[in-house]
Design an enzyme around this catalytic site. Sequence first.
Site, PDB file in Angstrom:
ATOM      1  N   GLY A  66       0.774  -1.122  -0.138  1.00  0.00           N
ATOM      2  CA  GLY A  66       0.035  -0.078  -0.009  1.00  0.00           C
ATOM      3  C   GLY A  66       0.694   1.320  -0.053  1.00  0.00           C
ATOM      4  O   GLY A  66       0.449   2.323  -0.718  1.00  0.00           O
ATOM      5  N   THR A  67       1.890   1.393   0.659  1.00  0.00           N
ATOM      6  CA  THR A  67       2.701   2.388   0.903  1.00  0.00           C
ATOM      7  C   THR A  67       3.361   2.761  -0.458  1.00  0.00           C
ATOM      8  O   THR A  67       3.417   3.983  -0.991  1.00  0.00           O
ATOM      9  CB  THR A  67       3.864   2.294   1.953  1.00  0.00           C
ATOM     10  OG1 THR A  67       3.386   2.054   3.061  1.00  0.00           O
ATOM     11  CG2 THR A  67       4.701   3.497   2.252  1.00  0.00           C
ATOM     12  N   ASN A 146      -8.403   3.914   8.058  1.00  0.00           N
ATOM     13  CA  ASN A 146      -7.871   2.870   8.509  1.00  0.00           C
ATOM     14  C   ASN A 146      -8.429   2.811  10.067  1.00  0.00           C
ATOM     15  O   ASN A 146      -8.409   1.868  10.772  1.00  0.00           O
ATOM     16  CB  ASN A 146      -6.467   2.713   8.124  1.00  0.00           C
ATOM     17  CG  ASN A 146      -5.793   4.025   8.354  1.00  0.00           C
ATOM     18  OD1 ASN A 146      -6.094   5.168   7.735  1.00  0.00           O
ATOM     19  ND2 ASN A 146      -4.683   3.921   9.131  1.00  0.00           N
ATOM     20  N   GLN A 174      -7.891  -0.628   2.904  1.00  0.00           N
ATOM     21  CA  GLN A 174      -8.713  -0.904   3.896  1.00  0.00           C
ATOM     22  C   GLN A 174     -10.036  -1.512   3.317  1.00  0.00           C
ATOM     23  O   GLN A 174     -10.715  -2.213   4.090  1.00  0.00           O
ATOM     24  CB  GLN A 174      -9.123  -0.007   5.073  1.00  0.00           C
ATOM     25  CG  GLN A 174      -8.087   0.556   5.924  1.00  0.00           C
ATOM     26  CD  GLN A 174      -7.606  -0.581   6.768  1.00  0.00           C
ATOM     27  OE1 GLN A 174      -8.114  -1.524   7.299  1.00  0.00           O
ATOM     28  NE2 GLN A 174      -6.392  -0.639   7.158  1.00  0.00           N
ATOM     29  N   SER A 194      -3.492  -3.439  -1.060  1.00  0.00           N
ATOM     30  CA  SER A 194      -2.257  -4.213  -0.173  1.00  0.00           C
ATOM     31  C   SER A 194      -2.895  -5.337   0.071  1.00  0.00           C
ATOM     32  O   SER A 194      -4.107  -5.798   0.251  1.00  0.00           O
ATOM     33  CB  SER A 194      -2.036  -3.163   0.993  1.00  0.00           C
ATOM     34  OG  SER A 194      -1.130  -3.799   1.725  1.00  0.00           O
ATOM     35  N   THR A 232      12.839  -7.303 -10.176  1.00  0.00           N
ATOM     36  CA  THR A 232      12.365  -8.476 -10.671  1.00  0.00           C
ATOM     37  C   THR A 232      10.904  -8.865  -9.589  1.00  0.00           C
ATOM     38  O   THR A 232      11.075  -8.598  -8.506  1.00  0.00           O
ATOM     39  CB  THR A 232      13.436  -9.444 -10.154  1.00  0.00           C
ATOM     40  OG1 THR A 232      14.415  -9.355 -11.255  1.00  0.00           O
ATOM     41  CG2 THR A 232      12.938 -11.048 -10.352  1.00  0.00           C
ATOM     42  N   CYS A 320       0.602   8.846  23.860  1.00  0.00           N
ATOM     43  CA  CYS A 320       1.662   8.299  24.532  1.00  0.00           C
ATOM     44  C   CYS A 320       2.156   6.956  23.946  1.00  0.00           C
ATOM     45  O   CYS A 320       3.497   6.714  24.248  1.00  0.00           O
ATOM     46  CB  CYS A 320       1.205   7.900  25.786  1.00  0.00           C
ATOM     47  SG  CYS A 320       2.471   8.290  27.316  1.00  0.00           S
TER      48      CYS A 320
END
Lengths: 381, 123
Positions: A66-67, A146, A174, A194, A232, A320
């Site tokens: 996906g990225t 997401n 998603q 993805s 490849t 946090c």
Amino acid sequence: MDHAATTDVDPDVIDAMLPYFRHYYGNPSSLHSFGAKAAQDLEDSRLKVAKGINARPEEIIFTSGGTESDNLAIKGIAYKNSRQGKHIITSKIEHPAVLNTCRFLEKKGFEVTYVPVDNSGIVNIEDLKDSIRTDTILISIMHANNEIGTLQPIDEISKIAKTNEVYFHTDAVQTVGKIPIDMEKIDVDLMSLSSHKIHGPKGVGALYIKKGVSIEPILHGGEHERGIRSGTENIAGIIGFAKAFELATSNLENNSKKMLKLRNHLIESVKKRIPESYLNGHQTKCLPNIANLRFSFIEGESIVLMLDMKGIAASTGSACSSKNLKASHVLESIGLQPEVSHGSIRFSLGKDNTLEEVDYVVDSLETIIKKLREMSPIAKM
Amino acid sequence: MYSKKVMDHFTTPRNVGEIEDADGIGEVGNPSCGDMMTIYIKVNDGILEDVKFKTFGCGAAIATSSMITEMAKGKTIEEARKITRDDVANELEGLPAVKMHCSNLAADALNSAIDDYIKKNKD
Ligand SMILES: Cc1ncc(COP(=O)(O)O)c(C=O)c1O
Ligand SMILES: [Zn+2]
């Protein structure tokens, strides 16, 4: 219950992949018969993925996930069309793969408008229309978010893009296997996919590029994938992705119905049994598997840790537990102050979750929330 | 991610609660992280007879507050003052680097409770 983060690989997918490590390790570019077999299987996989979204096989470019697909789509359009214009429109709640690509392009002389969303997470269409300029070249708005699962009106957005002769990219990472996608019915130029969110292997995905849309490659090399994505091919990964895609799209209706029932049961039970608990996102315009719930007076990481000890996986947008100590940009964009967004937990169901499991989650949550609120200096109960 | 000791204090925190007639109360908060902590102390003859806490926060924040109450109890004011965040982290067998900022809070809250006690006893 953290299936939006990633999923287990389906045993059928593993079975489909294994021979490609042991026997069919050919390079699709080689001339000999090993290579020919790999090349044939690569094309079969492309066909399977194309079929799953009613697209043409030549419109599918395999990537590392996906990225990369988001990067390739946005940079590919930006670089190709920079002479026509240098303005891009996206939303404030995109995945970092889109947001950080846009921020990068800003450093390279592009201008980006980040359109706001309403308090359920839906892009404000009027703002979107107003932000279009004569030099706008691309709109990139995700299909489903997401963190909160909210679905965007991509039909409407695509019409706006067409009217203004602007390319439209959507991140559908998603949505695959959850919401039917038919490329004959929606007018999208580029769409990111993805594998690992649909019980396929990690590190593989695809970019749908509509026939006639031309982009600049970002990886240069041996001209694989018609020169759009050199390198490849990850044959075993692609075989696994295609198998997972086939399974996800062919069982979509049953899986989605089941997950939606569980999602709604989870939301209703939590709201009924736990005071001061709320749903983040949209009640109905949403993915069938994501419920982002917010609990007042307590902090998300401690909820996640306690759930983990009860064998339940979930995630939090709490500052946090994030790397940059900032509360989730998505929760901030839907109008939540950091103090309240800290207590938000994302549950994302998978096709194999059961009603009993959901009830167990609710029972556990009730105990955990009570315990943490007893410890909280700001709980007023 | 957390040590066994941290998880122990997180799951079964010691000295949770408020002290009704506390001699000193220390309240600290760190909005950027989302941790907030209140520490109550009861002082007798210069000794911290009782220490209790209430915390809104992550695992590290809860564990450090629990730990510091245990460390401070029975100590003199001067001794309690000397407890640093590193002492607390060491007693907890370490904290992840990203969580060091949360562990500041416990020592700060205790100090501020002691300040409160001293201020009250001046008048
Ligand atoms: C909406 C969205 N886009 C992109 C990605 C990135 O996909 P990948 O992990 O395959 O690079 C994810 C997953 O984290 C996602 O949820
Ligand atoms: Zn913290």
